[in-house]
Design a protein around this motif. Sequence first.
Motif, PDB file in Angstrom:
ATOM      1  N   LEU A  20       0.816  -1.211   0.000  1.00  0.00           N
ATOM      2  CA  LEU A  20       0.000   0.000   0.000  1.00  0.00           C
ATOM      3  C   LEU A  20       0.852   1.264   0.000  1.00  0.00           C
ATOM      4  N   ARG A  21       2.155   1.120   0.145  1.00  0.00           N
ATOM      5  CA  ARG A  21       3.036   2.275   0.014  1.00  0.00           C
ATOM      6  C   ARG A  21       3.206   2.683  -1.448  1.00  0.00           C
ATOM      7  N   ASP A  22       2.840   1.777  -2.354  1.00  0.00           N
ATOM      8  CA  ASP A  22       2.817   2.095  -3.776  1.00  0.00           C
ATOM      9  C   ASP A  22       1.536   2.879  -4.049  1.00  0.00           C
ATOM     10  N   HIS A  23       1.670   4.089  -4.567  1.00  0.00           N
ATOM     11  CA  HIS A  23       0.515   4.977  -4.744  1.00  0.00           C
ATOM     12  C   HIS A  23      -0.561   4.343  -5.625  1.00  0.00           C
ATOM     13  N   ASN A  24      -0.156   3.685  -6.694  1.00  0.00           N
ATOM     14  CA  ASN A  24      -1.128   3.091  -7.610  1.00  0.00           C
ATOM     15  C   ASN A  24      -1.906   1.955  -6.946  1.00  0.00           C
ATOM     16  N   ILE A  25      -1.212   1.143  -6.156  1.00  0.00           N
ATOM     17  CA  ILE A  25      -1.882   0.043  -5.459  1.00  0.00           C
ATOM     18  C   ILE A  25      -2.814   0.592  -4.388  1.00  0.00           C
ATOM     19  N   LEU A  26      -2.343   1.601  -3.646  1.00  0.00           N
ATOM     20  CA  LEU A  26      -3.186   2.231  -2.629  1.00  0.00           C
ATOM     21  C   LEU A  26      -4.465   2.775  -3.255  1.00  0.00           C
ATOM     22  N   ARG A  27      -4.318   3.440  -4.376  1.00  0.00           N
ATOM     23  CA  ARG A  27      -5.478   4.038  -5.033  1.00  0.00           C
ATOM     24  C   ARG A  27      -6.457   2.966  -5.511  1.00  0.00           C
ATOM     25  N   ARG A  28      -5.919   1.879  -6.073  1.00  0.00           N
ATOM     26  CA  ARG A  28      -6.779   0.802  -6.555  1.00  0.00           C
ATOM     27  C   ARG A  28      -7.593   0.197  -5.421  1.00  0.00           C
ATOM     28  N   VAL A  29      -6.946  -0.081  -4.293  1.00  0.00           N
ATOM     29  CA  VAL A  29      -7.635  -0.680  -3.153  1.00  0.00           C
ATOM     30  C   VAL A  29      -8.665   0.290  -2.573  1.00  0.00           C
TER      31      VAL A  29
END
Length: 432
Positions: A243-252
């Motif tokens: 979740l420190r990856d911005h794209n993954i955080l945004r997707r979740v």
Amino acid sequence: MAQMFTPPLHRQRHQFVIDFVKRNKPKKVVDLGCSECSLLKKLRFHREIDLLVGVDIDGTKVKKKMHGLAPISTDYLQPSYNQLRIELYQGSVTQKDACLRGFDLVTSIELIEHLTLADVERFSEVVFGYMTPVAVIVSTPNSEFNPLLPGLAGFRHRDHKFEWTRAEFRSWALKVCLEFGYEVEFTGVGQAPSGQQERVGFCSQIGVFRRLGGRDGCNMLLCDDAEDVSPYVLLYSVNYPSLRDHNILRRVLVSEVLFWAEKLKRRWMEEKTGAHRLCQTEGGGEECLSERHVEMKEKQTVCEAGMRNLVEQRGKGVSEDQEEEDEVFGTNGQRQEDCCTLHRCVSVPLDVLWSCCPKVSSLSGSLSNLRRLLMDDPEVKLSQDGTAVLVNYQEQDLEEKEDPDELEDSGYAEAGQCSHTTEQGEDWEANV
């Protein structure tokens, strides 16, 4: 042959390391002599570890099992807040490599007995003098236990160069501590039969070394002047989703927002049509509560209070000339044409989502950050002022057979060269 230890001895050694990791929470861990990566496969689930490294001289064995360390589907569906990187190298534990410096924990499980005594000295210099980790766990067979092992003649494995007594292991360990600035605690796994533990000790003896001064106890002269060498060969590396990856955080986050917005819309619609009933099963029978009882119960929750506020959002997401048409629904306004393709919409305020779903608030950090993260996402339709999510009003939603009280979770949830290889190939232990 009947199993002598329960659980098996190799599992007890791995569990010893896992228990140490749970207590001490090291961020960087390297397993020397990782062989087929069985210990690493267990440690990867302990997500307090940021970097997990395995080293073995036998690259063929590593390659055989290394892809078993790849992230699985649940790692992508339920990414952790922590970051995890796994690296596997082919290299000798008697060689220095800069990639292994600065670790919190080094494990050497049933490895040193595969080295010549001259290589044991080099191993000591590399691990304790060059790598200078905060802690080291070394396990090795206890030769005093061997007479109790059924069918054993000689060493426990044909590749063993020696097997130490407890006194010999202690002598080596204390010498290492004196030379490199560590202290050691002696223990082991594999209990002897009743009444013989004191006489023969553990089947596998273990030394737990801790650097004097802990994380700040590294000899600065050694650290500054250490050789910057890299003879190891990188065989495999992978970064786990985080979740420190911005794209993954945004997707979740988007997934959570859409899920809960749809759930809140459905419950609000069913309450307004009088279709909402709350049933409780007790003692094998069902008792349906009245709507008034349901309403009183719902008033006690922040989430339900927020749902009632859906009605109070006059014109949010709807242009001002539509405010008098409906308190929640827009019909033919240009904004609704653009966002809902002529469908009526339910406006779910972001602050209601914030109150109803703790995961939405924890993922975004703040209400303003939630709005910013959703603003440009193509999957989310926001109101004109950006304070609410617009969800299509579709009559068929009411026909879906779901318990409206089950505001279930969407699935997101809160690690001659010698073989220099660990115990996986041990002849005696293969049968016990």
